[in-house]
Scaffold this active site. Sequence first.
Site, PDB file in Angstrom:
ATOM      1  N   ARG A  37       0.820  -1.215   0.000  1.00  0.00           N
ATOM      2  CA  ARG A  37       0.000   0.000   0.000  1.00  0.00           C
ATOM      3  C   ARG A  37       0.858   1.273   0.000  1.00  0.00           C
ATOM      4  NH1 ARG A  37      -4.245  -1.680   4.601  1.00  0.00           N
ATOM      5  NH2 ARG A  37      -5.337  -3.334   3.515  1.00  0.00           N
ATOM      6  N   ARG A  41      -3.250   6.064   0.140  1.00  0.00           N
ATOM      7  CA  ARG A  41      -3.889   7.068   0.980  1.00  0.00           C
ATOM      8  C   ARG A  41      -2.962   7.885   1.861  1.00  0.00           C
ATOM      9  NH1 ARG A  41      -7.751   2.715   3.605  1.00  0.00           N
ATOM     10  NH2 ARG A  41      -5.751   1.624   3.474  1.00  0.00           N
ATOM     11  N   ARG A  50      -6.688  11.647  -6.993  1.00  0.00           N
ATOM     12  CA  ARG A  50      -7.852  10.776  -6.878  1.00  0.00           C
ATOM     13  C   ARG A  50      -9.120  11.549  -6.515  1.00  0.00           C
ATOM     14  NH1 ARG A  50      -8.923   6.028  -4.388  1.00  0.00           N
ATOM     15  NH2 ARG A  50     -11.032   6.788  -4.749  1.00  0.00           N
ATOM     16  N   ASP A  86      -6.855  -2.984  -7.259  1.00  0.00           N
ATOM     17  CA  ASP A  86      -7.546  -3.537  -6.105  1.00  0.00           C
ATOM     18  C   ASP A  86      -7.810  -5.008  -6.378  1.00  0.00           C
ATOM     19  OD1 ASP A  86      -9.197  -2.535  -3.497  1.00  0.00           O
ATOM     20  OD2 ASP A  86     -10.205  -4.220  -4.466  1.00  0.00           O
ATOM     21  N   TYR A 161     -14.931 -12.511   0.144  1.00  0.00           N
ATOM     22  CA  TYR A 161     -15.693 -11.312  -0.235  1.00  0.00           C
ATOM     23  C   TYR A 161     -16.980 -11.693  -0.963  1.00  0.00           C
ATOM     24  CZ  TYR A 161     -12.157  -7.811   1.007  1.00  0.00           C
ATOM     25  OH  TYR A 161     -11.309  -6.993   1.689  1.00  0.00           O
TER      26      TYR A 161
END
Length: 354
Positions: A37, A41, A50, A86, A161
């Site tokens: 990652r 973010r 973004r 992702d 998921y």
Amino acid sequence: MSAYDRPPGQQPKTYDSAFLKACRREPVPHTPVWFMRQAGRSLPEYLKVREGIPMLESCMRPELVKEITLQPVRRHGVDAAIYFSDIVVPLKAIGIDLDIKPGVGPVVAEPIRSRADLARLRDLTPEDVWYVTEAIGLLTEELGGTPLIGFAGAPFTLASYLVEGGPSRNHEHTKALMYGDPELWADLLDRLAEITSAFLKVQIEAGASAVQLFDSWVGALAPADYRRSVMPASTKVFDAVAGYGVPRIHFGVGTGELLGLLGEAGADVVGVDWRVPLDEAARRVGPGKALQGNLDPAVLFAPREAVETKTREVLAAAAGLEGHVFNLGHGVLPSMDPDALTRLTEFVHTETAR
């Protein structure tokens, strides 16, 4: 013939990079560093590009993917880039109705719970993810000698998921299916292994120098359940891309009891979270594998001296390894100071310079 099977002098620019040498368990000029990652973010420049663009849409814009993937390479001087995407992108690409909801994660409109639902999981073709091929082409041209890591979600985590309908703490629907209908479960994971293999092949053929299989939720399983109900599908993925000759990395969270099995599934490099010291992880994994990890991400919030002390502990535990790629024991946290990552990269490079 894989790019990595070419005669000497005809290898890709990335072949002699510290990252790929460590993955191949060869001598390195310094311990290579990258962060799970790292593109995301924690970076203000990421938040800026973004802004107003939903996550899944941002994964389908080649120029944007290129920019986001390159940001941490420019800022931190890491030894490898990881493709910005992702794990649910291939599921979206084959028509599964899902979205990534801020603060929640991937949410599936109609969970897969029956044999009839399997028909919704069709084959993935390169045309389904044309934007991946285009983005990796743009990236490899700009990265030059810096390797690009492709990645995908492992069959168990994707299945979780799909069966739960979103993130889950206890995986009750997933385990109920796995224990209650083992034949359907095996068919579901086999289907997902085919989709995942196709997704990784697209990335490698476009120019990725290594691939990582993320099994984020597999730490929820006991070793016997992993071996019986999950490992065959993960092995199928690793076997599908073995012929390309690129390093294959396997990582899961909370997998201390599974480390040997993660390596046995077919990885060349086993990722280790922060709960198990690397020397003990090496004992559990056994010979013939490089290890990746494993500083606790939360350490980066401590003062600089404490970060350096904990980093030295990781490097000391890694001193006898056949190959070591320095990473965090999980992903970069959103509120992390980017400068702490830059300092950490420099510190590892300096401490391990040979």
